[in-house]
Every structure is written in structure tokens, then in C-alpha cells.
Design a protein around this motif. Structure first.
Motif, PDB file in Angstrom:
ATOM      1  N   GLN A 127      49.464 -10.389  -1.262  1.00 35.71           N
ATOM      2  CA  GLN A 127      48.219 -10.791  -1.904  1.00 35.71           C
ATOM      3  C   GLN A 127      47.551  -9.581  -2.536  1.00 35.71           C
ATOM      4  N   GLU A 128      47.422  -9.593  -3.854  1.00 38.17           N
ATOM      5  CA  GLU A 128      46.711  -8.521  -4.556  1.00 38.17           C
ATOM      6  C   GLU A 128      45.213  -8.777  -4.461  1.00 38.17           C
ATOM      7  N   VAL A 129      44.466  -7.734  -4.134  1.00 36.55           N
ATOM      8  CA  VAL A 129      43.034  -7.899  -3.888  1.00 36.55           C
ATOM      9  C   VAL A 129      42.255  -6.765  -4.517  1.00 36.55           C
ATOM     10  N   TYR A 130      40.947  -7.020  -4.686  1.00 40.05           N
ATOM     11  CA  TYR A 130      39.972  -5.972  -4.938  1.00 40.05           C
ATOM     12  C   TYR A 130      39.322  -5.625  -3.608  1.00 40.05           C
ATOM     13  N   THR A 131      39.054  -4.354  -3.407  1.00 36.87           N
ATOM     14  CA  THR A 131      38.481  -3.934  -2.133  1.00 36.87           C
ATOM     15  C   THR A 131      37.492  -2.811  -2.353  1.00 36.87           C
ATOM     16  N   SER A 132      36.452  -2.794  -1.520  1.00 32.71           N
ATOM     17  CA  SER A 132      35.450  -1.737  -1.593  1.00 32.71           C
ATOM     18  C   SER A 132      34.752  -1.637  -0.242  1.00 32.71           C
ATOM     19  N   ALA A 133      34.304  -0.430   0.088  1.00 37.20           N
ATOM     20  CA  ALA A 133      33.634  -0.182   1.363  1.00 37.20           C
ATOM     21  C   ALA A 133      32.121  -0.167   1.163  1.00 37.20           C
ATOM     22  N   ARG A 134      31.411  -0.756   2.111  1.00 40.16           N
ATOM     23  CA  ARG A 134      29.948  -0.787   2.081  1.00 40.16           C
ATOM     24  C   ARG A 134      29.442   0.499   2.757  1.00 40.16           C
ATOM     25  N   GLN A 135      29.022   1.458   1.933  1.00 43.31           N
ATOM     26  CA  GLN A 135      28.661   2.777   2.441  1.00 43.31           C
ATOM     27  C   GLN A 135      27.144   2.972   2.454  1.00 43.31           C
ATOM     28  N   MET A 136      26.738   3.984   3.192  1.00 44.74           N
ATOM     29  CA  MET A 136      25.325   4.297   3.333  1.00 44.74           C
ATOM     30  C   MET A 136      24.905   5.305   2.272  1.00 44.74           C
ATOM     31  N   ASP A 137      23.867   4.956   1.517  1.00 42.81           N
ATOM     32  CA  ASP A 137      23.284   5.854   0.526  1.00 42.81           C
ATOM     33  C   ASP A 137      21.934   6.318   1.063  1.00 42.81           C
ATOM     34  N   GLN A 138      21.918   7.478   1.715  1.00 40.95           N
ATOM     35  CA  GLN A 138      20.703   7.947   2.377  1.00 40.95           C
ATOM     36  C   GLN A 138      19.583   8.271   1.390  1.00 40.95           C
ATOM     37  N   SER A 139      19.914   8.490   0.137  1.00 38.32           N
ATOM     38  CA  SER A 139      18.866   8.782  -0.838  1.00 38.32           C
ATOM     39  C   SER A 139      17.968   7.573  -1.087  1.00 38.32           C
ATOM     40  N   GLN A 140      18.408   6.383  -0.666  1.00 39.86           N
ATOM     41  CA  GLN A 140      17.630   5.165  -0.869  1.00 39.86           C
ATOM     42  C   GLN A 140      16.872   4.732   0.385  1.00 39.86           C
ATOM     43  N   LEU A 141      16.871   5.554   1.421  1.00 40.33           N
ATOM     44  CA  LEU A 141      16.125   5.195   2.630  1.00 40.33           C
ATOM     45  C   LEU A 141      14.632   5.153   2.326  1.00 40.33           C
ATOM     46  N   PRO A 142      13.940   4.132   2.788  1.00 37.46           N
ATOM     47  CA  PRO A 142      12.494   4.063   2.510  1.00 37.46           C
ATOM     48  C   PRO A 142      11.704   5.174   3.189  1.00 37.46           C
ATOM     49  N   VAL A 143      12.174   5.620   4.374  1.00 31.51           N
ATOM     50  CA  VAL A 143      11.494   6.706   5.091  1.00 31.51           C
ATOM     51  C   VAL A 143      12.556   7.764   5.413  1.00 31.51           C
ATOM     52  N   PRO A 144      12.803   8.709   4.507  1.00 30.49           N
ATOM     53  CA  PRO A 144      13.906   9.665   4.684  1.00 30.49           C
ATOM     54  C   PRO A 144      13.556  10.851   5.580  1.00 30.49           C
ATOM     55  N   THR A 145      13.188  10.580   6.831  1.00 27.43           N
ATOM     56  CA  THR A 145      12.888  11.652   7.768  1.00 27.43           C
ATOM     57  C   THR A 145      14.187  12.236   8.327  1.00 27.43           C
ATOM     58  N   TRP A 146      14.041  13.366   9.018  1.00 26.62           N
ATOM     59  CA  TRP A 146      15.229  14.000   9.614  1.00 26.62           C
ATOM     60  C   TRP A 146      15.856  13.076  10.653  1.00 26.62           C
ATOM     61  N   ILE A 147      15.043  12.381  11.433  1.00 26.40           N
ATOM     62  CA  ILE A 147      15.559  11.456  12.441  1.00 26.40           C
ATOM     63  C   ILE A 147      16.370  10.356  11.773  1.00 26.40           C
ATOM     64  N   ASN A 148      15.797   9.745  10.729  1.00 24.67           N
ATOM     65  CA  ASN A 148      16.495   8.647  10.063  1.00 24.67           C
ATOM     66  C   ASN A 148      17.783   9.101   9.393  1.00 24.67           C
ATOM     67  N   LYS A 149      17.732  10.226   8.677  1.00 19.55           N
ATOM     68  CA  LYS A 149      18.888  10.676   7.914  1.00 19.55           C
ATOM     69  C   LYS A 149      19.982  11.263   8.799  1.00 19.55           C
ATOM     70  N   THR A 150      19.597  11.830   9.936  1.00 23.72           N
ATOM     71  CA  THR A 150      20.569  12.555  10.749  1.00 23.72           C
ATOM     72  C   THR A 150      21.028  11.774  11.972  1.00 23.72           C
ATOM     73  N   LEU A 151      20.162  10.933  12.536  1.00 27.02           N
ATOM     74  CA  LEU A 151      20.487  10.297  13.810  1.00 27.02           C
ATOM     75  C   LEU A 151      20.593   8.779  13.738  1.00 27.02           C
ATOM     76  N   VAL A 152      19.894   8.139  12.817  1.00 23.34           N
ATOM     77  CA  VAL A 152      19.808   6.675  12.831  1.00 23.34           C
ATOM     78  C   VAL A 152      20.694   6.049  11.754  1.00 23.34           C
ATOM     79  N   TYR A 153      20.422   6.372  10.504  1.00 23.09           N
ATOM     80  CA  TYR A 153      21.182   5.779   9.393  1.00 23.09           C
ATOM     81  C   TYR A 153      22.379   6.686   9.086  1.00 23.09           C
ATOM     82  N   THR A 154      23.350   6.603   9.955  1.00 21.75           N
ATOM     83  CA  THR A 154      24.453   7.567   9.945  1.00 21.75           C
ATOM     84  C   THR A 154      25.715   7.053   9.272  1.00 21.75           C
ATOM     85  N   HIS A 155      25.803   5.755   9.029  1.00 12.67           N
ATOM     86  CA  HIS A 155      27.095   5.229   8.607  1.00 12.67           C
ATOM     87  C   HIS A 155      26.944   3.956   7.786  1.00 12.67           C
TER      88      HIS A 155
END
Length: 938
Positions: A395-423
């Protein structure tokens, strides 16, 4: 020396010691940190070998350059006051250190392979040296000679400066009776050093013979030495230049050992005799004259003999260029197969090739990316960066991974960018041929939490910590890590991978290198916390193995064995030092010998050997024995793809280098061109290589191939089809299907022109482009069915507003120089079988087939809308399969069908809240009802 002067000298020495200590500490900590990072990746040995070489060459080279400068400055002790000599010495030594550090920043791999390499097995036809000399030894020789010359010339300039100053000051220094002796000694030394310099130049002229083997050639039909360069430049002229340079050196040596001819003493002063330099000047003049004479002879030979007889004189060198280029680009073993497509297509052939037809790409790759980002990203900080083509089983398919774009975090604190929104989380996968009732890709891997269905393996670990993301993170920690939104609460997890740098035991290094105290002050870190770095696969592989070249199309897939999201990246070995080879992709030799696979969850990265026959890779495997893995798991090999960049370079080269006869190559009798197509908004552009799961002519089963089409230069008819096999048993095999030239076989642009020239199609496309939407044309695909060749082009509609979804509207099929259409590929092919062209009753506004409908050969059963399903949102005429057109084109039956279709579309758009489009549907419905009223009134 006064007390103040002594204090100044002591201060400078202390300052120098402090600077050296800071440099030493910085180097030790920086290298220790880098070593531990690579050790965490499992490649500490590889990095350690390169690191030791770099440190030794840089600092030993810098130290030697500094010592050289120090001893050179001792010449000026008698000319410079002592109070100035020390600071001048410190400044000059510092500059020498910087120069030496830069000069001896060497590439470890170049020097490792220069002394430890395997023969390539190909010999150049002129000097009869194995190609390994040019690939490995010559670059090191050139680099060594360049550095020696630079330092030597610098030293000679300093001696000449000292000689000039001393000679100029001898009239003012009358008390030093030994001054004339010193001037004579330094003059002889300068002469001797200058003689050695010309010996080095002679060595450089000798090496130029080998560098000339790597010349670009005449830029037309010879890559490398042509007749004049081979027979005169390398064979004669280079030896003449070497001889005259050595003659200059001998004349300088003779003058250095016979000072009586160099200078005389007059009243205690040295006076140089101009006549003494006559022989060196004459020898140098003879050298310059040799260059002029050889250039004139070469030009005359080229103009009077070679050009008038170019088609015969240059043939041996053209043959060398052809052979070397075909080998270097790995196109020497392309299998050529003649093929002539059949003129008929039957239902039985369609049913027989149902498995292959089920993988025809009616969804467009670029449009699919827009769909994924609009329907499957869910949050602004989730995104799909690219959509790639892959396959699961058949089966030939299209595929893509749902990745985290930290630049779009509403509150880009060190905790959020480094410990919470990691993946990131999960993947989106859709068959290339399957659409829903709304004309959108049918997702077989989707949503959060992750949902997968066959043939996509179950995703046991959907979290994606590594991929093409930026930003370093720390995981696990006391903070729960965000997975995806789930009602009023978020779904979370904790990282359990093992390829990060443990924070515990490395806090000091992390604090210093990252300039942050949080590694000590944060109470969120635990004993299991790991510093996850190089999360971008491109950065990671470049750090591990910088001597390889990497593709720019990393793609993700779900590994059947581990249930993790994996990333695969193509790596190349390359060299620009192949005699007589033409250059493509910016290099003369290239092989896709390595596949890099990185676990998206753990970060484990492996370099799998895909081509053990590659001689360059064999040398790298000897140099770095712990880097490469030769045992490739079947589940990894199943996702190998031949890279499009390499294939495109080979296809481009093959437009000329399919001609192996030197005379034909010189005359360019059969030069090809890559086929063009119309894509997107009527944009004519070269047709990019496409991945296809199809049954190739003469084969019994479908195979996953990468293909490109050829036309003659300045013509549009089809004359060649180049494919690269991606299957595990025949990976990388290139085959050329050559079409007969005795009769016309439509090429892509002729098909596109035929589609555009069709009045029904042209009118409908123009209409769609004026109703608040725009038409997007997909890739034009060549598909073998039975013994016939069929062109397939999907047509999409996109509303003219932001965030609109491209929807598959129609599939156009061109066969036998006739155009057919359907709401799906199955409908269009059935129209081909029934002989119903667009002109004979199945215009673009009619989605169904006329006559008896056979079972859909493209139905995958993978969702509510298989490729054979007529989409309700497909536009006018959907849902009419199997209904005859009793009244003919434009008759009452057709208008009634269209009215029913627009009514269904109005209901669908109203239910979806798409009221603007629903209004347009209602307008079209009214127009058709008016036409029906007119029909009844006649």
C-alpha cells in the motif's frame, strides 16, 4: 632594564599565562562536554578519534607556528630596543598562534583516509593511477604543500625584511665591525631559502600534473584533460616548467655558496653586485618564457590541428569522459528494455492489475500537507512539516509526523519549553489513492489519541522527541509532559528513552556550556532526568559523521517491530576528485550507500550500510569501524526509498550519457530532455520524479519505483521512462523503458495540451475558476495497465479563502490520444473501457460512468470513501454511476442528473456550515432548473 620595564614585562608574562590557562580550561571543558554528548549517543569512539586528531594538529601546529615566529624575531634583537622587543614579540607570537591554529584546523577524515584507504579499483587512462590516489592522497598532498609554502614564504619575507633593514642601517652603525659579516651571512641564507622556495614551486608544478587530471575540460563534450592537455600540458609542458624552476633554484644555490660573486667590501661596507643576480634573473626569465611559449604552442595546436579534426582527435578523451561519468554516477548498468504500449484496454486487464491501480496517486502530495495541517494538527503548536511518500506492504501512502513547534506556544516560559511541551505526538497516514465522500484523503492513521488501521502497524509509543524539531529539552522531570488535549484535562506522560545526557553527574558542564544556573537551581529535575539534545536529525547526523553528505528529505514511518515512530535519512559518499567524470549534484562521484535511521522516541541513531560495494564507504568503514551497521532488520529495509535528489541527478546525466558511442556523443545526435508537465495553477514546469506502486511492463507483481520521463530535446513526444527499483531484492536497480521512435507516443506536455484543447474540459475548468474557487492540477502520472500505458491527472478545487481544503474533483485519464474523465479513477477507467470520451457524454460535470459499471478496481475498503467512490462533494454530477445519459449531452437526462447532484451538494455544504458555497450551489441548481424548463417548453 629599569624596574618599571621589568614590571611591565612581568605583567605581560602573567597576562599571557592567564590567557593560556583560560584557553586550556575552555578547551578541556568544551571537548569533555562534546565527548560526553557523543558518548550518550553511542558514538564516543568515533568522536574521540576525530577529537584527538583535531586537538593535536591544531595546538601542535599553533605551537610550532608560534615558535617559528619567536625564533624569526630573534633576528631583530640588534635592531629593536629591548623595551620594545618584548611587547612586539608577545604580539607577533599571539598573531602567529592564531594563524597556526587556523592553518592547522584540519579535517581528520581527509588525513585518516590519506594514510589508510582501500583501492577503488578504477585506473585513470592517462597516468595509470588508481582513483584512490586522486580521492585520498592528492587532497592531503595539496593541503600539506599549501601550508608548507605559506609558512615558508612568511619566514622568507621576515628574513628579507631583516636583510633590507640591516643593509639600510649599516651606514649608521659604524662601531659594529662584524655587521658586514652578518649581512653577508643573512644574504646567503636568503638566497639559499629562495632557492628552496623554487624547489617547492617545482614540486607544486609537478603535482599540477595530477591536479590537471581533475580539470573541468572544455565544458562541452570532454570532462578532464583533452588532446592538448593530455599530450602537451601533462606530457611535455609540465616537465619543462619543472626543469626551469629547478634551474632558477640551482642558480640561487650557486650564488649562495659563492659570496665572492654576490658582494664586495668597500670601506667596511657591503655592496651587492648587480651582475651577480644576472643568472638567477635569466633563469627566471627563461621560466616565464617557457610558460608563454607553451601557451602559444598549445593554442596553435588547438586551433590549427585539434579544432579542424575535433570529431576524430578528441574521441578517445570523449570515451574516457563517458566511461568515468557513467561509473561515478552509477548509471553504467542501466538496463534498457524496449516497450510499445498496446492500443486497447479491457475490463479484464483492469481487474488483473487491480492491486497496482489501487495505488495510483489521485491525491496530490503538496495538497495533502495542507489537509494534514488543517485537519490533524489540532493545536497551533502541533504541525506537520512535510508529507512524504512511503509504503506499508503493498500500500503506497502519504505519511507525516505531528511535531511540536515550540515557537507557537502561547506561554513560552522555560518550564513549558524545556520540561512540559517536550515532544510531538503520532502520525497522519493516508493512502495515495483513497478519498472520502468530500474529496479529502482518507486517513488510516490519525487523531489523538493515536488511531491506526491496517496496513499501518500499531503505534505503541506515539510520543516524538526527535525528528526535525529545534530546541533542547529535559525529560523526564517532576513536571508531567504534555501529549495532547483531552477534554478539560491534558493527556500527559514521562520520557522513558535512554539516549540523552544524564543531568546528574553533568550539571557543572551543562551549566557552563549552556550558561544557565537552572541545572542547579530547578527543583523539577530528578535523578532520571536527561538532557535531550540534537533533536533535529539533520543536526545529529552531521555531528556524528560530518564526512558524509546528507539528503534533505528525512521521512517518518511506524516501525512494525518496535511500534515507534522512526526517521530515515539518506546519506551519500561523494568525491570531486574523479578524473574525466562530469559533475552533477555539485560532485563527480556519489553513492547512496548509507541509510540513517533515528528512533523518534529514544533518539537512538544507526548508520545502516545499504551498499557494501561502494569503495569509498569501504574506506570509511575501515577508518571508523564502530560507526556503521551492516545487519539491516527486515522492517527497516522495507522502508528503503531511492532518494529523489540522486535519482534526479542520474536522470539529468542520462539525457546525454545514455549515448556511449563517442562520435554520437560529440554530435549530440540523440540528446534527451526531462519531460515537462502543467502543475498547480497552469504552471509549466519540469516533471519531478514520482514514487509509484505499479506493475512495471514485463513484471508479474506491483513494485515500488521512482520514475522520470524523457522526451527528445525541443520535442514533446515520449521516448524514455527511467525507473529506480525500491524493493528489498532489487533496491537501486535502474531500468530504462525505451519507446519506439517510428510512431508517435504522446509525452506529458502533449497530453496536457490535449486536455487543455478539449472544449468541455476547458470550459468547465474556467467555470470552476470563477465561482469563488480555483483549480489545482496534480502530477501527471504514467501508469501501465495490462500492456497499455495510461496517463492519469487528478483535478482539485480549492476555495478562494484562507485555510481552504483542496478537494479531489475529477480524475482525467488520457489513453490512445483520447481524454476520459470520472469522479474517481475507477469511473474514468470504466469510461475508457466503454469508449466514452469527454466529448461523447462524460464531461467534467458528470462524475459517473455511462453504461454498465464494473466493480471498482481501486476500492481499498479503507474508509467511507474509497477511490472508486463518487464523492458527493465532488461537484456537479456526483453519484450518477451506472446511470445512462438518455438524452445525450446537454439533454434532459443529463440536466436532471446535474440538478440532483447540485441539490445533494447544497445539502452537504449546508450541513457542514459552508453557507457561502451553499449559496453558489443553489444558484447553479436554479440555472439548471431554468434549462430544464426550457427543454420542456420546446
Amino acid at each position: 632594564m629599569t624596574r618599571i620595564q621589568r614590571r611591565g614585562v612581568r605583567f605581560l608574562k602573567i597576562l599571557l599565562a592567564i590567557i593560556l590557562a583560560i584557553i586550556l580550561v575552555h578547551v578541556v571543558l568544551d571537548r569533555l562536554f562534546d565527548y560526553r554528548l557523543h558518548q550518550a549517543l553511542g558514538y564516543g569512539t568515533v568522536y574521540g578519534k576525530m577529537m584527538v586528531f583535531e586537538l593535536l594538529t591544531r595546538y601542535i601546529g599553533a605551537a610550532l607556528t608560534t615558535l617559528l615566529a619567536f625564533f624569526q624575531l630573534r633576528l631583530f634583537k640588534s635592531l629593536v630596543p629591548k623595551m620594545l622587543l618584548v611587547p612586539i614579540t608577545l604580539v607577533v607570537c599571539f598573531l602567529a598562534y592564531v594563524i597556526g591554529f587556523s592553518l592547522f584546523t584540519l579535517d581528520p577524515t581527509v588525513w585518516f583516509t590519506a594514510f589508510q584507504h582501500k583501492p577503488i579499483g578504477h585506473v585513470d587512462p592517462l597516468l595509470h593511477l588508481d582513483f584512490s590516489f586522486y580521492v585520498y592522497v592528492l587532497p592531503a598532498v595539496n593541503a600539506a604543500l599549501a601550508r608548507i609554502l605559506f609558512l615558508y614564504i612568511l619566514s622568507l619575507v621576515i628574513h628579507m625584511l631583516f636583510l633590507a633593514l640591516t643593509y639600510a642601517l649599516q651606514a649608521r652603525i659604524t662601531k659594529d665591525v662584524q655587521l658586514p659579516v652578518r649581512i653577508g651571512r643573512i644574504a646567503r641564507r636568503v638566497l639559499f631559502m629562495t632557492g628552496i622556495l623554487f624547489v617547492l614551486f617545482a614540486g607544486l608544478a609537478f603535482i599540477s600534473r595530477y591536479n590537471a587530471m581533475l580539470g573541468a575540460g572544455n565544458g562541452s563534450f570532454v570532462s578532464g584533460p583533452d588532446f592538448v592537455t593530455a599530450n602537451l600540458g601533462i606530457g611535455v609542458f609540465s616537465w619543462i616548467h619543472v626543469a626551469f624552476l629547478l634551474l632558477v633554484a640551482v642558480s640561487l644555490f650557486w650564488l649562495a655558496v659563492r659570496p665572492i660573486h654576490l658582494y664586495t667590501l668597500e670601506d667596511g661596507f657591503i655592496r651587492f653586485q648587480r651582475r651577480a643576480f644576472l643568472r638567477p634573473v635569466q633563469a627566471f626569465g627563461a621560466f616565464v618564457a617557457s610558460w608563454i611559449v607553451t601557451a602559444i604552442i598549445g593554442g596553435l595546436t588547438n586551433g590549427l590541428y585539434v579544432h579542424p579534426n575535433q570529431n576524430t582527435v578528441e574521441l578517445p578523451y570523449i570515451k574516457d569522459s563517458i566511461d568515468s561519468t557513467r561509473w561515478a554516477l552509477n548509471i553504467e548498468n542501466v538496463q534498457t528494455k524496449p516497450f510499445q504500449g498496446a492500443d486497447t484496454l479491457t475490463s479484464a486487464q483492469i481487474q488483473q492489475d487491480a492491486n497496482a491501480i489501487a495505488n495510483v496517486r489521485v491525491n496530490d502530495q503538496n495538497q495533502t500537507l495542507d489537509v494534514y495541517n488543517q485537519l490533524q494538527s489540532f493545536k497551533s503548536y502541533f504541525h506537520f512539516q512535510t508529507v512524504s511518500v512511503d509504503r506499508y506492504g503493498n500500500q503506497e501512502v502519504y505519511t507525516s509526523a505531528r511535531q511540536m513547534d515550540q515557537s507557537q506556544l502561547p506561554v513560552p516560559t522555560w518550564i513549558n519549553k524545556t520540561l512540559v511541551y517536550t515532544h510531538g505526538y503520532g502520525v497522519a497516514v493516508s493512502p495515495v489513492n483513497d478519498v472520502t465522500a468530500n474529496g479529502l484523503p482518507n486517513l488510516i492513521a490519525r487523531d489523538t489519541p493515536q488511531v491506526t488501521q491496517s496496513p499501518v502497524p500499531t503505534l505503541k509509543q506515539p510520543q516524538i522527541y526527535f525528528g526535525t524539531m529545534d530546541g533542547d529539552v529535559i525529560a523526564p522531570s517532576k513536571e508531567a509532559e504534555f501529549d495532547y488535549p483531552s477534554g478539560s484535562q491534558d493527556a500527559t506522560s514521562h520520557y522513558l528513552g535512554g539516549y540523552g545526557l544524564p543531568v546528574q553527574g553533568n550539571r557543572l558542564l551543562l551549566m557552563i556550556e549552556k550558561g544557565s544556573l537552572k541545572f542547579y537551581t530547578s527543583d523539577q529535575l530528578t535523578a532520571k532526568s536527561q538532557y535531550l539534545f540534537d533533536r533535529d536529525i539533520y543536526q545529529r547526523v552531521a555531528d556524528i559523521a560530518p564526512f558524509l553528505r546528507y539528503d534533505n528529505d528525512a521521512f517518518s514511518f511506524v516501525d512494525e517491530r518496535t511500534g515507534h515512530v522512526m526517521w530515515m535519512l539518506d546519506a551519500y559518499t561523494q568525491s570531486d576528485n574523479i578524473p574525466y567524470a562530469d559533475s552533477f549534484m555539485g560532485t563527480r562521484y556519489i553513492r547512496n550507500s548509507v541509510k540513517v535511521v533515528m528512533d523518534g522516541y529514544t533518539g537512538e541513531t544507526k548508520f545502516y550500510v545499504a551498499d557494501q560495494a561502494d569503495p569509498l564507504l569501504q574506506t570509511y568503514m575501515t577508518t571508523y569501524p564502530t560507526l556503521f551497521t551492516t545487519q539491516i532488520p527486515a522492517d527497516i529495509r522495507a522502508h528503503f526509498r531511492y532518494p529523489t535528489d540522486l535519482f534526479m541527478a542520474q536522470a539529468q546525466a542520462f539525457t546525454r550519457y545514455h549515448m556511449t558511442d563517442p562520435s554520437a556523443f560529440y554530435n549530440q545526435e540523440d540528446k534527451w530532455a526531462l519531460a515537462n508537465q502543467i502543475y498547480q495553477q497552469n504552471q509549466t514546469q519540469p516533471r519531478d520524479p514520482v514514487y509509484q506502486m505499479i506493475r512495471m511492463p514485463g513484471e508479474s507483481q506491483p513494485s515500488f519505483v521512482l520514475s522520470e520521463l524523457y522526451t527528445p530535446v525541443n520535442k514533446d513526444n515520449l521516448n524514455g521512462w527511467l525507473v529506480a527499483d525500491n524493493g528489498p531484492n532489487h533496491y537501486g536497480e535502474l531500468r530504462l523503458y525505451q519507446f519506439p521512435q517510428s510512431h508517435l507516443v504522446f509525452g506529458p506536455m502533449q497530453v496536457e495540451n490535449q486536455i487543455d484543447a478539449n472544449p468541455s474540459i476547458s470550459q468547465q475548468l474556467s467555470l470552476w475558476n470563477q465561482q469563488g474557487s480555483r483549480v489545482v492540477r496534480g502530477n501527471l502520472l504514467l501508469v501501465p495497465i495490462g500492456d497499455a500505458m495510461v496517463y492519469v491527472e487528478p483535478i482539485y478545487l480549492v476555495a478562494s479563502r484562507d485555510n481552504s481544503l483542496p478537494q479531489l474533483q475529477r480524475v482525467i485519464v488520457d489513453f490512445g490520444q483520447k481524454v476520459y474523465s470520472g469522479a474517481s479513477l475507477a469511473d474514468a477507467l470504466q469510461n475508457v473501457v466503454n469508449g466514452l470520451t469527454v466529448e461523447t457524454g462524460t464531461g467534467l460535470t458528470d462524475a459517473g460512468t455511462s453504461g454498465t459499471t464494473s466493480p471498482s478496481p481501486t476500492s481499498t475498503g479503507g474508509g467511507s470513501g474509497a477511490a472508486g467512490t463518487s464523492g458527493a462533494a465532488g461537484g456537479a454530477g456526483s453519484g450518477t454511476a451506472g446511470t445512462g445519459n438518455a438524452a445525450g449531452p446537454g439533454g434532459t437526462g443529463t440536466l436532471a442528473q446535474q440538478a440532483q447532484s447540485w441539490l445533494q451538494k447544497y445539502k452537504s455544504d449546508t450541513a457542514a456550515g459552508n453557507f457561502a458555497q451553499a449559496g453558489q450551489d443553489l444558484t447553479k441548481l436554479g440555472d439548471i432548473l431554468n434549462q430544464l424548463s426550457g427543454q420542456k417548453g420546446k
